[in-house]
Design a protein around this motif. Structure first.
Motif, PDB file in Angstrom:
ATOM      1  N   LEU A  71     -15.631   4.095  33.483  1.00 27.67           N
ATOM      2  CA  LEU A  71     -15.150   3.333  34.627  1.00 27.67           C
ATOM      3  C   LEU A  71     -14.198   4.186  35.445  1.00 27.67           C
ATOM      4  O   LEU A  71     -13.301   4.824  34.891  1.00 27.67           O
ATOM      5  N   ASP A  72     -14.393   4.183  36.775  1.00 28.45           N
ATOM      6  CA  ASP A  72     -13.417   4.874  37.613  1.00 28.45           C
ATOM      7  C   ASP A  72     -12.220   3.944  37.844  1.00 28.45           C
ATOM      8  O   ASP A  72     -12.190   2.802  37.362  1.00 28.45           O
ATOM      9  N   HIS A  73     -11.229   4.424  38.577  1.00 28.80           N
ATOM     10  CA  HIS A  73      -9.993   3.657  38.761  1.00 28.80           C
ATOM     11  C   HIS A  73     -10.263   2.292  39.394  1.00 28.80           C
ATOM     12  O   HIS A  73      -9.736   1.271  38.930  1.00 28.80           O
ATOM     13  N   ASN A  74     -11.077   2.258  40.440  1.00 30.81           N
ATOM     14  CA  ASN A  74     -11.345   0.993  41.122  1.00 30.81           C
ATOM     15  C   ASN A  74     -12.095   0.017  40.229  1.00 30.81           C
ATOM     16  O   ASN A  74     -11.803  -1.182  40.211  1.00 30.81           O
ATOM     17  N   GLU A  75     -13.063   0.520  39.480  1.00 32.00           N
ATOM     18  CA  GLU A  75     -13.827  -0.348  38.578  1.00 32.00           C
ATOM     19  C   GLU A  75     -12.931  -0.922  37.487  1.00 32.00           C
ATOM     20  O   GLU A  75     -13.047  -2.102  37.135  1.00 32.00           O
ATOM     21  N   MET A  76     -12.040  -0.090  36.955  1.00 28.93           N
ATOM     22  CA  MET A  76     -11.129  -0.574  35.927  1.00 28.93           C
ATOM     23  C   MET A  76     -10.195  -1.645  36.492  1.00 28.93           C
ATOM     24  O   MET A  76      -9.935  -2.670  35.844  1.00 28.93           O
ATOM     25  N   SER A  77      -9.697  -1.431  37.715  1.00 27.87           N
ATOM     26  CA  SER A  77      -8.819  -2.414  38.351  1.00 27.87           C
ATOM     27  C   SER A  77      -9.544  -3.740  38.551  1.00 27.87           C
ATOM     28  O   SER A  77      -8.990  -4.813  38.284  1.00 27.87           O
ATOM     29  N   GLU A  78     -10.778  -3.665  39.023  1.00 27.73           N
ATOM     30  CA  GLU A  78     -11.571  -4.876  39.241  1.00 27.73           C
ATOM     31  C   GLU A  78     -11.814  -5.607  37.928  1.00 27.73           C
ATOM     32  O   GLU A  78     -11.756  -6.845  37.867  1.00 27.73           O
ATOM     33  N   LEU A  79     -12.081  -4.850  36.879  1.00 24.63           N
ATOM     34  CA  LEU A  79     -12.341  -5.448  35.569  1.00 24.63           C
ATOM     35  C   LEU A  79     -11.109  -6.187  35.056  1.00 24.63           C
ATOM     36  O   LEU A  79     -11.211  -7.302  34.540  1.00 24.63           O
ATOM     37  N   TYR A  80      -9.925  -5.576  35.216  1.00 27.18           N
ATOM     38  CA  TYR A  80      -8.700  -6.213  34.743  1.00 27.18           C
ATOM     39  C   TYR A  80      -8.370  -7.479  35.523  1.00 27.18           C
ATOM     40  O   TYR A  80      -7.840  -8.443  34.952  1.00 27.18           O
ATOM     41  N   VAL A  81      -8.688  -7.503  36.827  1.00 25.16           N
ATOM     42  CA  VAL A  81      -8.460  -8.712  37.620  1.00 25.16           C
ATOM     43  C   VAL A  81      -9.288  -9.872  37.063  1.00 25.16           C
ATOM     44  O   VAL A  81      -8.783 -10.984  36.856  1.00 25.16           O
ATOM     45  N   VAL A  82     -10.562  -9.611  36.815  1.00 28.04           N
ATOM     46  CA  VAL A  82     -11.450 -10.648  36.281  1.00 28.04           C
ATOM     47  C   VAL A  82     -11.025 -11.037  34.866  1.00 28.04           C
ATOM     48  O   VAL A  82     -10.981 -12.225  34.516  1.00 28.04           O
ATOM     49  N   ARG A  83     -10.688 -10.028  34.062  1.00 29.52           N
ATOM     50  CA  ARG A  83     -10.291 -10.315  32.684  1.00 29.52           C
ATOM     51  C   ARG A  83      -9.050 -11.204  32.636  1.00 29.52           C
ATOM     52  O   ARG A  83      -8.996 -12.162  31.853  1.00 29.52           O
ATOM     53  N   ALA A  84      -8.057 -10.905  33.473  1.00 32.81           N
ATOM     54  CA  ALA A  84      -6.818 -11.687  33.460  1.00 32.81           C
ATOM     55  C   ALA A  84      -7.084 -13.155  33.776  1.00 32.81           C
ATOM     56  O   ALA A  84      -6.546 -14.059  33.119  1.00 32.81           O
ATOM     57  N   GLU A  85      -7.929 -13.399  34.776  1.00 31.00           N
ATOM     58  CA  GLU A  85      -8.210 -14.784  35.156  1.00 31.00           C
ATOM     59  C   GLU A  85      -8.988 -15.525  34.072  1.00 31.00           C
ATOM     60  O   GLU A  85      -8.663 -16.663  33.729  1.00 31.00           O
ATOM     61  N   LEU A  86     -10.028 -14.882  33.545  1.00 32.11           N
ATOM     62  CA  LEU A  86     -10.856 -15.551  32.534  1.00 32.11           C
ATOM     63  C   LEU A  86     -10.104 -15.740  31.224  1.00 32.11           C
ATOM     64  O   LEU A  86     -10.214 -16.781  30.566  1.00 32.11           O
ATOM     65  N   GLU A  87      -9.323 -14.734  30.823  1.00 31.64           N
ATOM     66  CA  GLU A  87      -8.540 -14.865  29.589  1.00 31.64           C
ATOM     67  C   GLU A  87      -7.482 -15.958  29.750  1.00 31.64           C
ATOM     68  O   GLU A  87      -7.223 -16.737  28.825  1.00 31.64           O
ATOM     69  N   GLY A  88      -6.860 -15.991  30.939  1.00 29.20           N
ATOM     70  CA  GLY A  88      -5.872 -17.037  31.175  1.00 29.20           C
ATOM     71  C   GLY A  88      -6.485 -18.421  31.087  1.00 29.20           C
ATOM     72  O   GLY A  88      -5.900 -19.339  30.499  1.00 29.20           O
ATOM     73  N   LEU A  89      -7.686 -18.575  31.656  1.00 27.89           N
ATOM     74  CA  LEU A  89      -8.386 -19.858  31.574  1.00 27.89           C
ATOM     75  C   LEU A  89      -8.713 -20.202  30.128  1.00 27.89           C
ATOM     76  O   LEU A  89      -8.582 -21.365  29.714  1.00 27.89           O
ATOM     77  N   ALA A  90      -9.133 -19.209  29.343  1.00 30.88           N
ATOM     78  CA  ALA A  90      -9.441 -19.460  27.932  1.00 30.88           C
ATOM     79  C   ALA A  90      -8.202 -19.968  27.193  1.00 30.88           C
ATOM     80  O   ALA A  90      -8.284 -20.905  26.386  1.00 30.88           O
ATOM     81  N   ALA A  91      -7.040 -19.373  27.464  1.00 30.16           N
ATOM     82  CA  ALA A  91      -5.803 -19.816  26.819  1.00 30.16           C
ATOM     83  C   ALA A  91      -5.444 -21.238  27.244  1.00 30.16           C
ATOM     84  O   ALA A  91      -5.003 -22.055  26.427  1.00 30.16           O
ATOM     85  N   LYS A  92      -5.627 -21.521  28.532  1.00 31.74           N
ATOM     86  CA  LYS A  92      -5.337 -22.864  29.032  1.00 31.74           C
ATOM     87  C   LYS A  92      -6.220 -23.903  28.348  1.00 31.74           C
ATOM     88  O   LYS A  92      -5.737 -24.972  27.915  1.00 31.74           O
ATOM     89  N   LEU A  93      -7.513 -23.605  28.227  1.00 26.62           N
ATOM     90  CA  LEU A  93      -8.426 -24.548  27.559  1.00 26.62           C
ATOM     91  C   LEU A  93      -8.148 -24.632  26.064  1.00 26.62           C
ATOM     92  O   LEU A  93      -8.298 -25.700  25.461  1.00 26.62           O
ATOM     93  N   ALA A  94      -7.746 -23.510  25.471  1.00 23.01           N
ATOM     94  CA  ALA A  94      -7.402 -23.534  24.046  1.00 23.01           C
ATOM     95  C   ALA A  94      -6.213 -24.450  23.792  1.00 23.01           C
ATOM     96  O   ALA A  94      -6.152 -25.153  22.771  1.00 23.01           O
ATOM     97  N   ALA A  95      -5.264 -24.466  24.732  1.00 25.15           N
ATOM     98  CA  ALA A  95      -4.111 -25.359  24.596  1.00 25.15           C
ATOM     99  C   ALA A  95      -4.547 -26.821  24.600  1.00 25.15           C
ATOM    100  O   ALA A  95      -3.896 -27.679  23.993  1.00 25.15           O
ATOM    101  N   GLN A  96      -5.656 -27.095  25.260  1.00 20.04           N
ATOM    102  CA  GLN A  96      -6.162 -28.466  25.332  1.00 20.04           C
ATOM    103  C   GLN A  96      -7.057 -28.822  24.152  1.00 20.04           C
ATOM    104  O   GLN A  96      -7.065 -29.972  23.698  1.00 20.04           O
ATOM    105  N   HIS A  97      -7.803 -27.832  23.638  1.00 20.73           N
ATOM    106  CA  HIS A  97      -8.883 -28.160  22.713  1.00 20.73           C
ATOM    107  C   HIS A  97      -8.777 -27.532  21.315  1.00 20.73           C
ATOM    108  O   HIS A  97      -9.542 -27.918  20.426  1.00 20.73           O
ATOM    109  N   ALA A  98      -7.888 -26.558  21.128  1.00 23.92           N
ATOM    110  CA  ALA A  98      -7.831 -25.880  19.825  1.00 23.92           C
ATOM    111  C   ALA A  98      -7.443 -26.851  18.717  1.00 23.92           C
ATOM    112  O   ALA A  98      -6.578 -27.710  18.894  1.00 23.92           O
ATOM    113  N   THR A  99      -8.104 -26.699  17.572  1.00 25.94           N
ATOM    114  CA  THR A  99      -7.761 -27.519  16.413  1.00 25.94           C
ATOM    115  C   THR A  99      -6.522 -26.952  15.717  1.00 25.94           C
ATOM    116  O   THR A  99      -6.108 -25.814  15.989  1.00 25.94           O
ATOM    117  N   GLU A 100      -5.937 -27.715  14.839  1.00 26.06           N
ATOM    118  CA  GLU A 100      -4.783 -27.231  14.078  1.00 26.06           C
ATOM    119  C   GLU A 100      -5.145 -25.984  13.288  1.00 26.06           C
ATOM    120  O   GLU A 100      -4.338 -25.055  13.173  1.00 26.06           O
TER     121      GLU A 100
END
Length: 212
Positions: A71-100
């Motif tokens: 990955l070049d610099h721009n591709e890596m930057s783009e990947l991290y932008v998408v990763r941050a949003e999707l990972e954040g959403l996963a954490a938000k949903l986990a707070a709602q749905h994760a079992t004990e």
């Protein structure tokens, strides 16, 4: 039930895992005959697996050879932008749905990882398992699928930010804060904590690249 010795082996999954584990790094050439010998399969499934990986842009052409893409610099930057949003959403949903049990597993993983802070490669592997567990705890199969694609592309980054001095212990404290937010069922806090965690990892990587 098929005997384990005679069960077909998934050439695609084995090559993908080898790339993900860092056995093959960006720029490394992949040769059909070598891969067939290594994984104990014929060249036909290897060839099909390589074609599939090339289609997914995990491999690229260098003349007639296939090499692991980078990955070049721009591709890596783009990947991290998408990763941050999707990972954040996963954490938000986990707070709602994760079992004990899922929350307990995440907490245990953080504590067990404290023994790995002096081994960046082992910590990196465990870090991937930790994030995968958060994805699963979101209980959203479509989000998990998209995150699998993102993390597959992360394998094209040759080094881990966890190798930077002091980053390992810092990352574990960030993991602990993420789990605490999920356990408290605070979706907004979990989202913010995970996005900030990814942002710090990216900043660390940029700093390391600048130093090199």
């Amino acid at each position: 039930m098929m005997d384990q010795v005679t069960m077909p082996r998934d050439a695609y999954a084995m090559i993908l895992k080898a790339i993900d584990d860092g056995d093959y790094k960006p720029g490394d050439r992949l040769v059909e005959s070598d891969l067939a010998d290594r994984f104990g399969v014929s060249r036909t499934p290897i060839r099909e697996a390589l074609q599939r990986l090339e289609t997914q842009s995990l491999l690229t052409r260098d003349g007639r050879s296939l090499i692991v893409a980078s990955l070049d610099h721009n591709e890596m930057s783009e990947l991290y932008v998408v990763r941050a949003e999707l990972e954040g959403l996963a954490a938000k949903l986990a707070a709602q749905h994760a079992t004990e049990e899922e929350v307990r597993l995440l907490r245990d993983m953080v504590e067990e990882d404290r023994a790995l802070v002096d081994d960046p490669q082992a910590l990196s592997r465990s870090n991937r398992r930790f994030h995968k567990q958060i994805h699963l705890a979101s209980h959203n199969r479509f989000l998990v699928g998209q995150l699998d694609l993102v993390h597959r592309s992360m394998a094209l980054i040759a080094t881990t930010s966890l190798a930077a001095e002091g980053r390992g212990p810092e990352a574990l404290e960030e993991h602990s804060a993420i789990v605490a937010a999920i356990e408290a069922k605070d979706g907004a806090a979990a989202y913010s904590a995970l996005r900030e965690h990814i942002s710090k990892a990216f900043t660390t990587r940029l700093r390391e690249d600048a130093a090199d």
